[in-house]
Design a protein around this motif. Structure first.
Motif, PDB file in Angstrom:
ATOM      1  N   ALA A  75     -22.113 -30.404 -11.570  1.00 41.12           N
ATOM      2  CA  ALA A  75     -21.706 -31.512 -10.733  1.00 41.12           C
ATOM      3  C   ALA A  75     -21.255 -32.765 -11.401  1.00 41.12           C
ATOM      4  CB  ALA A  75     -23.150 -32.259  -9.959  1.00 41.12           C
ATOM      5  N   ARG A  76     -20.375 -33.492 -10.775  1.00 45.55           N
ATOM      6  CA  ARG A  76     -19.909 -34.760 -11.536  1.00 45.55           C
ATOM      7  C   ARG A  76     -20.541 -35.911 -11.207  1.00 45.55           C
ATOM      8  NH1 ARG A  76     -15.580 -35.857  -9.120  1.00 45.55           N
ATOM      9  NH2 ARG A  76     -15.580 -34.374  -7.494  1.00 45.55           N
ATOM     10  N   PHE A  77     -20.719 -36.974 -12.131  1.00 43.70           N
ATOM     11  CA  PHE A  77     -21.730 -37.985 -11.983  1.00 43.70           C
ATOM     12  C   PHE A  77     -20.849 -39.301 -12.398  1.00 43.70           C
ATOM     13  CE2 PHE A  77     -24.457 -34.500 -13.029  1.00 43.70           C
ATOM     14  CZ  PHE A  77     -25.573 -34.684 -12.036  1.00 43.70           C
ATOM     15  N   ARG A  78     -21.097 -40.587 -11.702  1.00 42.13           N
ATOM     16  CA  ARG A  78     -20.399 -41.566 -12.005  1.00 42.13           C
ATOM     17  C   ARG A  78     -21.814 -42.624 -12.498  1.00 42.13           C
ATOM     18  NH1 ARG A  78     -16.090 -41.865  -8.251  1.00 42.13           N
ATOM     19  NH2 ARG A  78     -15.145 -39.792  -8.076  1.00 42.13           N
ATOM     20  N   PRO A 136     -10.684 -44.457  -1.640  1.00 43.09           N
ATOM     21  CA  PRO A 136     -10.955 -44.478  -0.186  1.00 43.09           C
ATOM     22  C   PRO A 136     -11.355 -43.263   0.584  1.00 43.09           C
ATOM     23  CG  PRO A 136      -9.103 -46.055  -0.868  1.00 43.09           C
ATOM     24  CD  PRO A 136      -9.598 -45.210  -2.120  1.00 43.09           C
ATOM     25  N   THR A 137     -10.616 -42.028  -0.008  1.00 42.74           N
ATOM     26  CA  THR A 137     -11.170 -40.829   0.438  1.00 42.74           C
ATOM     27  C   THR A 137     -12.540 -40.593  -0.048  1.00 42.74           C
ATOM     28  OG1 THR A 137      -9.022 -39.966   0.246  1.00 42.74           O
ATOM     29  CG2 THR A 137     -10.466 -38.339   0.332  1.00 42.74           C
ATOM     30  N   GLU A 138     -13.017 -40.752  -1.225  1.00 40.93           N
ATOM     31  CA  GLU A 138     -14.394 -40.453  -1.559  1.00 40.93           C
ATOM     32  C   GLU A 138     -15.447 -41.228  -0.681  1.00 40.93           C
ATOM     33  OE1 GLU A 138     -13.816 -39.291  -6.299  1.00 40.93           O
ATOM     34  OE2 GLU A 138     -14.019 -41.389  -5.829  1.00 40.93           O
ATOM     35  N   ALA A 139     -15.024 -42.826  -0.429  1.00 43.03           N
ATOM     36  CA  ALA A 139     -15.675 -43.607   0.313  1.00 43.03           C
ATOM     37  C   ALA A 139     -16.071 -42.841   1.720  1.00 43.03           C
ATOM     38  CB  ALA A 139     -15.213 -44.959   0.410  1.00 43.03           C
ATOM     39  N   GLU A 140     -14.935 -42.469   2.494  1.00 45.80           N
ATOM     40  CA  GLU A 140     -14.949 -42.018   3.790  1.00 45.80           C
ATOM     41  C   GLU A 140     -16.232 -40.719   3.423  1.00 45.80           C
ATOM     42  OE1 GLU A 140     -10.709 -42.752   5.437  1.00 45.80           O
ATOM     43  OE2 GLU A 140     -10.977 -40.689   4.732  1.00 45.80           O
ATOM     44  N   ALA A 141     -15.804 -39.715   2.441  1.00 42.99           N
ATOM     45  CA  ALA A 141     -16.843 -38.747   2.368  1.00 42.99           C
ATOM     46  C   ALA A 141     -18.368 -38.986   2.270  1.00 42.99           C
ATOM     47  CB  ALA A 141     -16.372 -37.821   1.170  1.00 42.99           C
ATOM     48  N   VAL A 142     -18.660 -40.204   1.536  1.00 41.85           N
ATOM     49  CA  VAL A 142     -20.163 -40.747   1.364  1.00 41.85           C
ATOM     50  C   VAL A 142     -20.440 -41.052   2.733  1.00 41.85           C
ATOM     51  CG1 VAL A 142     -21.490 -42.229   0.227  1.00 41.85           C
ATOM     52  CG2 VAL A 142     -19.595 -41.226  -1.109  1.00 41.85           C
ATOM     53  N   VAL A 143     -19.787 -41.736   3.426  1.00 40.62           N
ATOM     54  CA  VAL A 143     -20.123 -42.479   4.770  1.00 40.62           C
ATOM     55  C   VAL A 143     -20.560 -41.225   5.544  1.00 40.62           C
ATOM     56  CG1 VAL A 143     -19.355 -43.691   6.908  1.00 40.62           C
ATOM     57  CG2 VAL A 143     -19.041 -44.502   4.541  1.00 40.62           C
ATOM     58  N   PHE A 153     -21.017 -35.609  -7.132  1.00 39.43           N
ATOM     59  CA  PHE A 153     -20.116 -34.935  -6.409  1.00 39.43           C
ATOM     60  C   PHE A 153     -19.852 -33.373  -7.017  1.00 39.43           C
ATOM     61  CE2 PHE A 153     -18.801 -39.411  -5.890  1.00 39.43           C
ATOM     62  CZ  PHE A 153     -18.189 -39.364  -4.597  1.00 39.43           C
ATOM     63  N   LYS A 154     -19.949 -32.512  -5.769  1.00 37.47           N
ATOM     64  CA  LYS A 154     -19.697 -31.094  -6.387  1.00 37.47           C
ATOM     65  C   LYS A 154     -18.476 -30.886  -5.414  1.00 37.47           C
ATOM     66  CE  LYS A 154     -24.079 -28.745  -7.363  1.00 37.47           C
ATOM     67  NZ  LYS A 154     -24.885 -27.886  -6.824  1.00 37.47           N
ATOM     68  N   GLY A 155     -17.419 -30.793  -6.127  1.00 44.32           N
ATOM     69  CA  GLY A 155     -15.948 -30.691  -5.644  1.00 44.32           C
ATOM     70  C   GLY A 155     -15.609 -31.882  -4.914  1.00 44.32           C
ATOM     71  N   ASP A 156     -15.292 -31.923  -3.793  1.00 45.84           N
ATOM     72  CA  ASP A 156     -15.245 -33.058  -2.868  1.00 45.84           C
ATOM     73  C   ASP A 156     -16.481 -33.676  -2.063  1.00 45.84           C
ATOM     74  OD1 ASP A 156     -12.593 -33.072  -3.869  1.00 45.84           O
ATOM     75  OD2 ASP A 156     -11.824 -31.832  -2.107  1.00 45.84           O
ATOM     76  N   SER A 157     -17.634 -32.797  -2.519  1.00 46.97           N
ATOM     77  CA  SER A 157     -18.601 -33.122  -1.417  1.00 46.97           C
ATOM     78  C   SER A 157     -19.759 -34.160  -2.210  1.00 46.97           C
ATOM     79  CB  SER A 157     -19.402 -32.186  -1.089  1.00 46.97           C
ATOM     80  OG  SER A 157     -18.681 -31.055  -0.236  1.00 46.97           O
TER      81      SER A 157
END
Length: 387
Positions: free
Chosen positions: A153-156, A164-171, A265-269
């Motif tokens: 996984a990727r961490f921040r 914005p795209t990642e924010a939509e995925a989290v929402v 994040f795993k991929g875009d998820s």
């Protein structure tokens, strides 16, 4: 007033009780069913956790270990058992005594255990796989044994931001979590421990908030505007009214602390880590908290209405009717949630987080609260709920 004084006294008594409990737990032998230190997660403990025969696990070694609000360790495992991965992640009581007491007072370790049990084998949101989760209330210990995501996984960090795209995925992920537990009857059953804290614990929380926010003296003092300093006193002056307002809205299981440091994040998820603040609550609080904590303010102002609309649409697709105008107002008021967390963390000093990290959170929460006039919104909502 007499009731508040009683609960305040009980809160102080609770803190003293947990201080003694943590001290005894560290000094007395026993409690081996839940490790207090990473090296105690030995071969026998791991075999018991996985239900394996003695001798199945040849060795367990600690790859790395650190401690903050909780202790965390990566374990390397030597075994031929098909169901046991070569590396595992262990989360348990913090090393620092005061952090250990704090975890016990607010039941943070126990909440995470209950959250992983609630999420089950097929969680509605991406989480690390949980292999074991247990709590010993007498000793004040809790432990979760999880999938090690370090290589997959990727961490921040909390200083990062999302697109914005990642924010939509989290929402979307938060909406899926909330949909799965929306107004569930389980809050009267197995999830009851996640509904509310004891009144004494709440009053102790008021005392801590009063100390940190009543007169800001730490690193956050120069970053919070004077009017906002006065407004945020409602966190300890009107805490019961605030809790009553949020409790009157539709309830679901919320993560409670979905900043970037608790996401992966795993991929875009996107997925969620660290469920110590999981509770029943209003779903939009998670959305506002994530947005204020994890999106650069100038970007957030452009996309946040769309995020709330996206959240409402996802609920609607699951036959959960949510008025968009109400959600937008609640979202603005809920910006105060991250303000409370970020400013208290900064005011607590380096014992909680280095200021070069907590500074980012304070700057972001101040920007969001100012943009929405969040404290005025919250005060108006609380007043309306009382009439």
């Amino acid at each position: 007033m007499a009731t508040r004084s009683l609960f305040t006294a009980l809160g102080l008594g609770m803190a003293m009780t947990e201080a003694v409990r943590a001290g005894l737990d560290r000094s007395l032998p026993g409690g081996g069913s839940i490790p207090l230190r990473a090296h105690q997660a030995n071969t026998q403990w791991l075999e018991a956790a996985f239900g394996l025969a003695p001798g199945t696990v040849r060795s367990v070694s600690v790859v790395d270990e650190h401690s903050g609000t909780a202790a965390r360790a990566r374990l390397a495992v030597d075994t031929d058992a098909a169901d046991v991965p070569g590396h595992l992640f262990l989360k348990f009581a913090p090393h620092h005594y005061s952090q250990h007491v704090l975890m016990n007072v607010f039941g943070l370790g126990a909440r995470e255990v209950f959250a992983y049990h609630a999420l089950g084998e097929r969680p509605p949101v991406l989480t690390p796989r949980c292999y074991a989760a247990s709590v010993n209330r007498f000793r004040g210990r809790a432990v979760v044994l999880l999938e090690d995501l370090s290589s997959t996984a990727r961490f921040r960090t909390v200083r990062d931001s999302v697109t914005p795209t990642e924010a939509e995925a989290v929402v979307d992920a938060l909406a899926d979590l909330h949909i799965a537990f929306w107004e569930t009857a389980r809050f009267s059953g197995d999830l009851k421990p996640l509904v509310a804290r004891a009144p004494a614990a709440d009053r102790l929380g008021d005392l801590i908030r009063r100390r940190l926010l009543g007169t800001m003296k730490g690193e956050a003092a120069n970053l919070v505007p004077e009017p906002m300093k006065r407004q945020c006193r409602m966190f300890f002056e009107r805490s019961r009214d605030i809790d009553a307002f949020w409790a009157a809205l539709p309830q679901t299981l919320i993560h409670g602390d979905p900043h970037l440091g608790n996401l992966f994040f795993k991929g875009d998820s996107p997925g969620l880590l660290d469920w110590q603040n999981a509770m029943s609550g209003t779903g939009i609080r998670d959305v506002a908290y994530f947005a204020a904590a994890s999106v650069e303010p100038e970007v957030l102002r452009k996309i946040e209405r769309g995020l709330v609309e996206r959240y409402a649409a996802r609920l609607d697709a699951a036959n959960i009717r949510a008025d968009l105008d109400d959600l937008w107002v609640w979202y603005g008021a809920a910006m105060t949630e991250f303000f409370l967390a970020a400013v208290c963390t900064a005011e607590a000093g380096d014992t909680m987080q280095p200021f070069e990290i907590s500074r980012v959170g304070v700057e972001r929460c101040v920007a969001s609260v100012a943009a929405h006039d969040s404290f005025t919104l919250l005060a108006n909502l609380v007043d309306s709920n009382r009439t």
